[in-house]
Design a protein around this motif. Structure first.
Motif, short mmCIF file in Angstrom:
data_model
loop_
_atom_site.label_atom_id
_atom_site.label_comp_id
_atom_site.label_asym_id
_atom_site.label_seq_id
_atom_site.Cartn_x
_atom_site.Cartn_y
_atom_site.Cartn_z
N LYS A 61 0.72 -1.18 -0.01
CA LYS A 61 -0.01 0.03 0.09
C LYS A 61 1.01 1.31 0.12
O LYS A 61 1.87 1.46 0.81
N TYR A 62 0.52 2.20 -0.95
CA TYR A 62 1.33 3.40 -0.88
C TYR A 62 0.67 4.61 -0.12
O TYR A 62 -0.54 4.81 -0.24
N VAL A 65 0.30 8.53 -4.04
CA VAL A 65 0.77 8.35 -5.40
C VAL A 65 0.41 9.26 -6.17
O VAL A 65 -0.57 10.16 -6.27
N ALA A 67 0.12 10.37 -9.88
CA ALA A 67 -0.56 9.81 -10.86
C ALA A 67 -0.62 10.70 -12.21
O ALA A 67 -0.78 11.87 -12.18
N ASP A 83 3.26 6.56 -12.78
CA ASP A 83 2.65 6.83 -11.76
C ASP A 83 3.64 6.69 -10.89
O ASP A 83 4.63 5.84 -10.95
N GLY A 85 4.65 5.84 -6.80
CA GLY A 85 4.22 5.29 -5.52
C GLY A 85 5.18 5.62 -4.39
O GLY A 85 6.25 5.49 -4.65
N ARG A 87 6.33 5.32 -0.10
CA ARG A 87 5.89 4.63 1.08
C ARG A 87 7.25 5.11 1.95
O ARG A 87 8.29 5.09 1.49
N VAL A 98 -0.86 2.56 -11.23
CA VAL A 98 -0.71 1.77 -10.07
C VAL A 98 -2.13 2.14 -9.54
O VAL A 98 -2.94 3.03 -9.65
N ARG A 102 -4.43 0.79 -4.31
CA ARG A 102 -3.23 0.88 -3.40
C ARG A 102 -2.77 2.11 -2.93
O ARG A 102 -1.71 2.21 -2.41
N ALA A 103 -3.55 3.13 -3.07
CA ALA A 103 -3.04 4.30 -2.46
C ALA A 103 -3.92 4.87 -1.43
O ALA A 103 -5.02 5.25 -1.59
N ARG A 106 -4.16 10.01 -3.42
CA ARG A 106 -3.75 10.03 -4.76
C ARG A 106 -3.69 11.41 -5.32
O ARG A 106 -4.88 12.07 -5.09
#
Length: 445
Positions: A61-62, A65, A67, A83, A85, A87, A98, A102-103, A106
């Motif tokens: 998981k970010y 992001v 994008a 994109d 990411g 973390r 991405v 998972r963001a 964003r």
């Protein structure tokens, strides 16, 4: 036969080159010797590595992001829609796409240019010392995530930078210790080197060595009104202090109406030292009678770093243009932003100075490299600084690259026209947007 300093340097360089050739003669497996002082010149900090996460984890998981941006990273030779990411404050992914789930947060950067965060090698961002400004307040107009204080503090005032400025700043800060023990505490007007006793070599070396995590070396200003009758002695002392502190430390030498022969000054600079205000038109310039001084070209060839240092009085198109045409282009683009220069027509913010070099015909990729990866490599203290490699610090600058007529002015009122300009949209330092919304929740760093 009398041998000039320049002649001696050329002779020594030729002898070294001849020695290298002879050493490898007849041996196909011989590896060419590294240039002298290569570590001082390159000062790179190593390869970045992810901390606390596995970038290959498909469920990762970010926290943020960015994008759909037009991503430009000169180090990785990337120029594509991607994109990014983020973390744990690091770059965790660069991918064509991405997934949204998972963001945690964003930000859509469609139509915008995304680069590593800008790195300004020559600033005055040390508030309460002379001409210093607060770095974080300027971020909306500078997009600068890492900055170097160019001698605001000397040996007797560097504690203010270390304990009073750096801990308060989200912008990553480094500094040069001024050879004058008082630094620029009095601002620009007083000549801090009119009294040579302020150039305390031992005290300066001690301050640099004891603050090796922050200090890049020694700063000196060589202008006739600053040094008076002391000529090049402040530079000689700055070099001695840097050498005393350790071989990894550099000298940043300011020029502009320097006394005596500029060639003599240039000949003193070592590989890895930084010549700032290289395109000043204040007098005794690197370009004279339309030609770059041979000593300037020789300095660049042996590894002296050519820095812009635009400022309020130190960038002249009529010097820079022939210099670039004759092989004396900049290694680093820097602003010399401070409380005086920011109010001048030349407007020395990093994006604006970068835009001037676009107008002078430098490709965008080169402009970005000289404003990110090259100064990051010279700083040499943070792996991945100035790139968007996996594991690198998640420092990003997001711009609108605006097409349309634009007029630029230098510090001597010469004007040039361009067709593009970089306008900051958002800046991210350590994975957190700052300077303007959208901002992280909670707002911690």
């Amino acid at each position: 036969m009398e041998l000039s300093r320049r002649g001696f340097i050329k002779l020594s360089a030729g002898a070294a080159a001849a020695g290298g050739t002879l050493a490898g003669a007849g041996d196909a497996s011989a590896v060419p010797a590294a240039p002298l002082d290569a570590p001082r010149r390159l000062a790179q900090a190593g390869t970045p590595a992810p901390l606390g996460f596995n970038p290959a984890d498909a469920s990762l998981k970010y926290e943020l992001v960015i994008a759909n941006g037009d991503v430009l990273d000169p180090v990785q030779k990337t120029r594509a829609k991607r994109d990014i990411g983020i973390r744990f404050g690091q770059i965790a992914a660069i991918a064509p796409s991405v997934p949204a789930d998972r963001a945690v947060q964003r930000i859509d950067a469609a139509g915008k240019l995304v680069t590593p965060g800008l790195i300004d090698l020559h600033t005055h961002l040390c508030p309460h010392l002379g001409i210093g400004l607060p770095a974080d307040e300027l971020v909306p107009i500078t997009a600068t995530t890492t900055a170097v204080s160019a001698g605001d503090a000397g040996a007797y005032t560097f504690g203010n930078f270390r304990h009073g400025v750096v801990p308060q700043s989200r912008t990553r800060l480094f500094g040069f210790v001024h050879i004058a023990s008082i630094g620029l505490a009095g601002g620009l007007a007083p000549g801090e080197m009119l009294n040579i006793e302020y150039a305390n070599v031992e005290a300066c070396a001690k301050a640099v060595a004891e603050n090796a995590d922050l200090a890049l070396g020694v700063k000196v200003r060589i202008t006739d009104s600053v040094v008076g009758q002391n000529g090049l002695e402040p530079l000689r002392r700055a070099i001695r202090a840097a050498e005393m502190a350790g071989k990894q430390f550099r000298v940043m030498c300011h020029i502009g109406s320097a006394p005596g022969s500029l060639s003599d000054l240039l000949d003193l600079l070592r590989p890895g030292d930084i010549l700032t205000h290289a395109y000043s038109g204040a007098g005794n310039n690197t370009v004279q009678n339309g030609r770059v001084l041979p000593a300037a070209l020789a300095a660049k060839q042996r590894g002296v770093i050519v820095d812009v240092g635009h400022g309020g009085g130190s960038f002249d198109f009529t010097v820079c243009e022939p210099a670039m045409q004759q092989g004396f282009g900049p290694d680093t683009i820097s602003s010399d932003i401070h409380a005086v220069s920011i109010n001048t027509p030349g407007y020395p913010t990093m994006p604006w100075v970068m835009s001037k070099f676009l107008a002078l015909g430098m490709p965008l990729e080169d402009v970005v490299a000289r404003s990110t990866s090259e100064p990051g490599r010279i700083i040499g203290k943070v792996p991945g600084l100035g790139t968007l490699a996996i594991g690198a610090p998640a420092d990003l600058a997001i711009f609108d690259l605006v097409d349309g007529p634009v007029e630029f002015v230098d510090t001597r009122n010469n004007k040039r026209s361009g067709t593009k300009k970089l306008v900051p949209s958002l800046t991210i330092r350590g994975g957190r947007p700052y300077g303007r919304p959208p901002l992280p929740t909670p707002f911690v760093y």
